[in-house]
Design an enzyme around this catalytic site. Structure first.
Site, PDB file in Angstrom:
ATOM      1  N   THR A  33     -56.750 -32.480   1.141  1.00 25.28           N
ATOM      2  CA  THR A  33     -55.708 -33.502   1.282  1.00 25.28           C
ATOM      3  C   THR A  33     -56.349 -34.701   1.979  1.00 25.28           C
ATOM      4  O   THR A  33     -57.445 -34.579   2.536  1.00 25.28           O
ATOM      5  CB  THR A  33     -54.540 -32.983   2.155  1.00 25.28           C
ATOM      6  OG1 THR A  33     -55.046 -32.735   3.475  1.00 25.28           O
ATOM      7  CG2 THR A  33     -53.937 -31.696   1.605  1.00 25.28           C
ATOM      8  N   ILE A  81     -57.710 -30.723   6.012  1.00 25.83           N
ATOM      9  CA  ILE A  81     -56.693 -31.600   6.610  1.00 25.83           C
ATOM     10  C   ILE A  81     -57.431 -32.764   7.263  1.00 25.83           C
ATOM     11  O   ILE A  81     -58.344 -32.536   8.066  1.00 25.83           O
ATOM     12  CB  ILE A  81     -55.883 -30.844   7.697  1.00 25.83           C
ATOM     13  CG1 ILE A  81     -55.409 -29.475   7.191  1.00 25.83           C
ATOM     14  CG2 ILE A  81     -54.716 -31.680   8.191  1.00 25.83           C
ATOM     15  CD1 ILE A  81     -54.773 -28.600   8.277  1.00 25.83           C
ATOM     16  N   ILE A 110     -61.217 -29.234   9.020  1.00 24.53           N
ATOM     17  CA  ILE A 110     -60.818 -30.557   9.501  1.00 24.53           C
ATOM     18  C   ILE A 110     -61.746 -31.612   8.921  1.00 24.53           C
ATOM     19  O   ILE A 110     -62.971 -31.503   9.023  1.00 24.53           O
ATOM     20  CB  ILE A 110     -60.815 -30.609  11.049  1.00 24.53           C
ATOM     21  CG1 ILE A 110     -59.829 -29.554  11.600  1.00 24.53           C
ATOM     22  CG2 ILE A 110     -60.445 -32.000  11.552  1.00 24.53           C
ATOM     23  CD1 ILE A 110     -58.394 -29.665  11.089  1.00 24.53           C
ATOM     24  N   LYS A 111     -61.103 -32.623   8.323  1.00 22.24           N
ATOM     25  CA  LYS A 111     -61.886 -33.695   7.693  1.00 22.24           C
ATOM     26  C   LYS A 111     -62.094 -34.855   8.659  1.00 22.24           C
ATOM     27  O   LYS A 111     -61.115 -35.425   9.174  1.00 22.24           O
ATOM     28  CB  LYS A 111     -61.143 -34.228   6.454  1.00 22.24           C
ATOM     29  CG  LYS A 111     -61.263 -33.303   5.255  1.00 22.24           C
ATOM     30  CD  LYS A 111     -60.375 -33.776   4.132  1.00 22.24           C
ATOM     31  CE  LYS A 111     -61.086 -34.630   3.125  1.00 22.24           C
ATOM     32  NZ  LYS A 111     -60.182 -35.035   2.020  1.00 22.24           N
ATOM     33  N   TYR A 112     -63.343 -35.162   8.885  1.00 22.50           N
ATOM     34  CA  TYR A 112     -63.729 -36.336   9.670  1.00 22.50           C
ATOM     35  C   TYR A 112     -64.577 -37.234   8.770  1.00 22.50           C
ATOM     36  O   TYR A 112     -65.324 -36.732   7.920  1.00 22.50           O
ATOM     37  CB  TYR A 112     -64.593 -35.931  10.874  1.00 22.50           C
ATOM     38  CG  TYR A 112     -63.936 -35.031  11.896  1.00 22.50           C
ATOM     39  CD1 TYR A 112     -62.883 -35.474  12.685  1.00 22.50           C
ATOM     40  CD2 TYR A 112     -64.398 -33.726  12.095  1.00 22.50           C
ATOM     41  CE1 TYR A 112     -62.305 -34.650  13.650  1.00 22.50           C
ATOM     42  CE2 TYR A 112     -63.830 -32.896  13.054  1.00 22.50           C
ATOM     43  CZ  TYR A 112     -62.788 -33.359  13.823  1.00 22.50           C
ATOM     44  OH  TYR A 112     -62.220 -32.538  14.768  1.00 22.50           O
TER      45      TYR A 112
END
Ligand code: E4P
Length: 286
Positions: A33, A81, A110-112
């Protein structure tokens, strides 16, 4: 059907699409997402259309509901996310969001972004056992920096090269995927390549041919693939690129992440667009 070695993730923000893809393919390995896809989620769009803009907290709660619905539908590639960030967001601010998002579901990544602050946030995250997916990657140097910043991670980290956006800029986006795969073949395997910004069946088939570990694919491309009976590339498969080739660079994966050239205009533009789409859903834009 022979299942591809490449894990298939749905690229979207609507759980209905995940369900449909699962029905069509018989499986879905994961989901990615991002803030633009969440802004396009049908419920969020309805809220905005009815005049209800969200507070930052409400946006987080809606995002949580969406990923909680998707989480049990997918396999072991998890649900990515993305933190909300702009050019001013510090690593600590990203990490604080990432920590909260990681607690929402048991299979979160977790998307960074592939920026200095994003890499710092990833470095802190992997030390705390938080799985990461480094997004908005447009170069081999950025992927090398991801490798260096996540060294020592307990679970594989993902790096997401954005194929379609490189194609849009007149380059051969798949070259970056190919180059990163080649570079990582000399590494320890702690970073997996997740091909992103997939716009065509040819992109997907070439990902299979290159054996990228994962590919995130919009539901309409998955529908197209299913409508053709889920073809796989054979040994004669040749990818027809239209853009300018991106040459391979010899990089030393043993260096620190700070030693790589991580600047990329498309990363900056990508952050601006995600931030704008996020702000458009807010009552009082941050
Ligand atoms: C997934 O992680 C990415 O956010 C997504 O693939 C971007 O795709 P786009 O370039 O079509 O927006």
């Amino acid at each position: 059907m022979t299942r591809p070695k490449t894990k298939i993730l749905v690229d979207g923000g609507d759980p209905q699409e995940t369900l449909r893809a699962k029905e069509l393919l018989g499986f879905v390995d994961g989901q990615t997402t991002n803030p633009s896809l969440i802004a396009k989620n049908p419920h969020i769009k309805e809220l905005i259309a009815s005049g209800h803009k969200l507070s930052g907290r409400e946006e987080m709660d809606e995002y949580k509901k969406i990923v909680r619905t998707i989480s049990p539908l997918v396999g072991d590639a998890g649900v990515s996310i993305e933190v909300f960030s702009d050019e001013k967001t510090s690593a600590q601010e990203m990490f604080t969001q990432g920590q909260e998002m990681y607690s929402w579901i048991p299979n979160a990544y977790i998307k960074y972004p592939c920026t200095a602050e994003g890499l710092r946030a990833a470095q802190i995250s992997v030390k705390q056992g938080i799985r990461v997916n480094m997004t908005l990657c447009f170069s081999q140097q950025q992927a090398a920096a991801v490798y260096a910043a996540t060294r020592g991670t307990r679970e594989p980290a993902y790096v997401s090269p954005f194929v379609g956006r490189l194609d849009d800029s007149g380059q051969n986006g798949m070259d970056v995927v190919k180059n990163i795969k080649q570079m990582f073949s000399k590494g320890d395997g702690h970073v997996l390549v997740l091909a992103a910004s997939i716009r065509s069946l040819e992109h997907l088939l070439y990902c299979f041919a290159l054996q990228t570990e994962l590919a995130t694919v919009p539901s309409k491309i998955l529908e197209l693939w299913a409508s053709k009976n889920l073809p796989m590339p054979d040994e004669h498969f040749q990818y027809k690129a239209s853009g300018k080739p991106i040459p391979y660079e010899e990089l030393d994966l043993g260096q620190t992440w700070e030693s790589f050239d991580i600047q990329h205009d498309l990363t900056r533009k990508g952050i601006e667009k995600f931030a704008a789409d996020y702000r458009a859903t807010l009552a009082r834009p941050a």
